[in-house]
Design a protein around this motif. Structure first.
Motif, PDB file in Angstrom:
ATOM      1  N   GLU A 148       0.826  -1.203   0.000  1.00  0.00           N
ATOM      2  CA  GLU A 148       0.000   0.000   0.000  1.00  0.00           C
ATOM      3  C   GLU A 148       0.862   1.256   0.000  1.00  0.00           C
ATOM      4  OE1 GLU A 148      -3.239   0.187  -0.227  1.00  0.00           O
ATOM      5  OE2 GLU A 148      -3.929  -1.823   0.300  1.00  0.00           O
ATOM      6  N   GLY A 149       0.236   2.358  -0.381  1.00  0.00           N
ATOM      7  CA  GLY A 149       0.915   3.657  -0.358  1.00  0.00           C
ATOM      8  C   GLY A 149       0.321   4.548  -1.433  1.00  0.00           C
ATOM      9  N   ILE A 150       0.623   5.833  -1.367  1.00  0.00           N
ATOM     10  CA  ILE A 150       0.072   6.740  -2.366  1.00  0.00           C
ATOM     11  C   ILE A 150       0.781   6.545  -3.708  1.00  0.00           C
ATOM     12  CG2 ILE A 150      -0.687   8.449  -0.660  1.00  0.00           C
ATOM     13  CD1 ILE A 150       1.709  10.182  -1.420  1.00  0.00           C
ATOM     14  N   ASP A 151       0.166   7.026  -4.770  1.00  0.00           N
ATOM     15  CA  ASP A 151       0.754   6.931  -6.116  1.00  0.00           C
ATOM     16  C   ASP A 151       2.158   7.537  -6.090  1.00  0.00           C
ATOM     17  OD1 ASP A 151      -2.294   7.089  -6.378  1.00  0.00           O
ATOM     18  OD2 ASP A 151      -1.703   6.485  -8.392  1.00  0.00           O
ATOM     19  N   GLY A 152       3.111   6.829  -6.683  1.00  0.00           N
ATOM     20  CA  GLY A 152       4.486   7.334  -6.743  1.00  0.00           C
ATOM     21  C   GLY A 152       5.337   6.909  -5.562  1.00  0.00           C
ATOM     22  N   CYS A 153       4.808   5.994  -4.712  1.00  0.00           N
ATOM     23  CA  CYS A 153       5.561   5.612  -3.505  1.00  0.00           C
ATOM     24  C   CYS A 153       6.625   4.546  -3.790  1.00  0.00           C
ATOM     25  CB  CYS A 153       4.616   5.122  -2.402  1.00  0.00           C
ATOM     26  SG  CYS A 153       3.824   3.541  -2.791  1.00  0.00           S
ATOM     27  N   GLY A 154       6.579   3.918  -4.979  1.00  0.00           N
ATOM     28  CA  GLY A 154       7.588   2.904  -5.304  1.00  0.00           C
ATOM     29  C   GLY A 154       7.135   1.471  -5.046  1.00  0.00           C
ATOM     30  N   LYS A 155       5.839   1.276  -4.962  1.00  0.00           N
ATOM     31  CA  LYS A 155       5.277  -0.070  -4.743  1.00  0.00           C
ATOM     32  C   LYS A 155       5.717  -1.048  -5.824  1.00  0.00           C
ATOM     33  CE  LYS A 155       0.928   0.831  -4.735  1.00  0.00           C
ATOM     34  NZ  LYS A 155       0.659   0.193  -5.999  1.00  0.00           N
ATOM     35  N   SER A 156       5.601  -0.628  -7.080  1.00  0.00           N
ATOM     36  CA  SER A 156       5.896  -1.549  -8.192  1.00  0.00           C
ATOM     37  C   SER A 156       7.342  -2.022  -8.140  1.00  0.00           C
ATOM     38  CB  SER A 156       5.642  -0.874  -9.536  1.00  0.00           C
ATOM     39  OG  SER A 156       4.358  -0.336  -9.538  1.00  0.00           O
ATOM     40  N   THR A 157       8.253  -1.107  -7.833  1.00  0.00           N
ATOM     41  CA  THR A 157       9.675  -1.477  -7.720  1.00  0.00           C
ATOM     42  C   THR A 157       9.846  -2.544  -6.643  1.00  0.00           C
ATOM     43  OG1 THR A 157      10.249   0.778  -8.292  1.00  0.00           O
ATOM     44  CG2 THR A 157      11.991  -0.533  -7.276  1.00  0.00           C
ATOM     45  N   GLN A 158       9.202  -2.340  -5.501  1.00  0.00           N
ATOM     46  CA  GLN A 158       9.349  -3.303  -4.393  1.00  0.00           C
ATOM     47  C   GLN A 158       8.711  -4.647  -4.731  1.00  0.00           C
ATOM     48  OE1 GLN A 158      11.376  -3.132  -1.913  1.00  0.00           O
ATOM     49  NE2 GLN A 158      11.939  -1.106  -2.642  1.00  0.00           N
ATOM     50  N   ILE A 159       7.585  -4.616  -5.414  1.00  0.00           N
ATOM     51  CA  ILE A 159       6.933  -5.880  -5.779  1.00  0.00           C
ATOM     52  C   ILE A 159       7.830  -6.634  -6.766  1.00  0.00           C
ATOM     53  CG2 ILE A 159       4.920  -6.882  -6.959  1.00  0.00           C
ATOM     54  CD1 ILE A 159       3.238  -4.681  -5.542  1.00  0.00           C
ATOM     55  N   ASN A 160       8.434  -5.915  -7.695  1.00  0.00           N
ATOM     56  CA  ASN A 160       9.341  -6.578  -8.652  1.00  0.00           C
ATOM     57  C   ASN A 160      10.548  -7.183  -7.949  1.00  0.00           C
ATOM     58  OD1 ASN A 160       7.819  -6.215 -10.933  1.00  0.00           O
ATOM     59  ND2 ASN A 160       8.662  -4.185 -11.364  1.00  0.00           N
TER      60      ASN A 160
END
Ligand code: TYD
Length: 215
Positions: free
Chosen positions: A6-18
């Protein structure tokens, strides 16, 4: 095991999931990842309505569409995988609805949102929630202005409220792990791997104790 990011848009979620996907692949761990809204044919259609629709959308309609997309994903994909003991990673889950529609939009009172979340999630909850916390202004700088979707166009006051919402949610439940999203991605990843390791270890110990008691 169910893990949400979770987090606001632009927080870097996708990078961490990858990074987490790479880690699980290296370890030979079976897992699945789904994004919300999305992850099934029906939910992806609802996603298009929610993110790419250019007309004004009524806030209650928005709340119900996010919930409808979720219900389909959880019943069609997530619950069957959890029953097979797979690890499921969710790129957003019902905490996004509380933060964005509850705190951000004020689409409905928090009690109603909580009830709807429970229904749409078919009563399941994450074991671990990683909240990537970032200053809304820093997050806005990370999002390129040309490619904003309907939600990303909501403005800085909206994202401040969403961020405050996440902060409140994180205080309320122990499944939440607040990570400083302004650190280097590798440092955040190491924290995530350590937290998952601790969780799995304590769960194994719990199971071992149970077996011992049963014997
Ligand atoms: P997405 O492109 O997946 O953004 P992100 O990579 O930041 O997750 O778009 C999803 C958008 O929908 C995002 O702005 C958050 C928003 N959203 C809600 O407002 N409520 C919800 O319940 C969910 C799941 C997402």
């Amino acid at each position: 095991m169910l893990i949400s990011f979770e987090g606001i848009d632009g927080c870097g979620k996708s990078t961490q999931i990858n990074l987490l996907k790479l880690h699980f692949n290296e370890k030979g761990i079976v897992f699945s990842v789904f994004r919300e809204p999305g992850g099934t044919a029906i939910s992806e259609k609802i996603r298009s309505l929610l993110l790419h629709e250019t007309h004004d959308m009524d806030p209650v309609t928005e709340l119900l569409l996010f919930s409808a997309a979720r219900s389909q994903l959880i019943s069609e994909k997530v619950i069957p995988l959890l029953k097979k003991n797979h690890i499921v990673i969710l790129d957003r889950f019902f905490d996004s609805t509380t933060a964005y529609q509850g705190f951000g939009r004020g689409s409905a009172d928090l009690k109603s949102i909580h009830t709807l979340n429970r229904l749409a999630a078919h009563t399941i909850k994450p074991d671990l929630t990683f909240y990537l916390k970032i200053d809304p202004a820093a997050a806005a700088n990370r999002i390129s202005s040309g490619s904003k979707d309907r939600m990303e166009n909501a403005g800085s006051n909206f994202f401040k409220s969403v961020s405050d919402g996440y902060d409140q949610l994180a205080k309320g439940e122990s499944r939440f792990h607040v990570l400083d999203a302004e650190q280097k991605p590798e440092a955040i990843h190491d924290e995530i791997v350590a937290i998952i390791g601790d969780f799995l270890q304590s769960r194994e110990q719990g199971a071992a104790n149970k077996t011992w008691k049963e014997v």
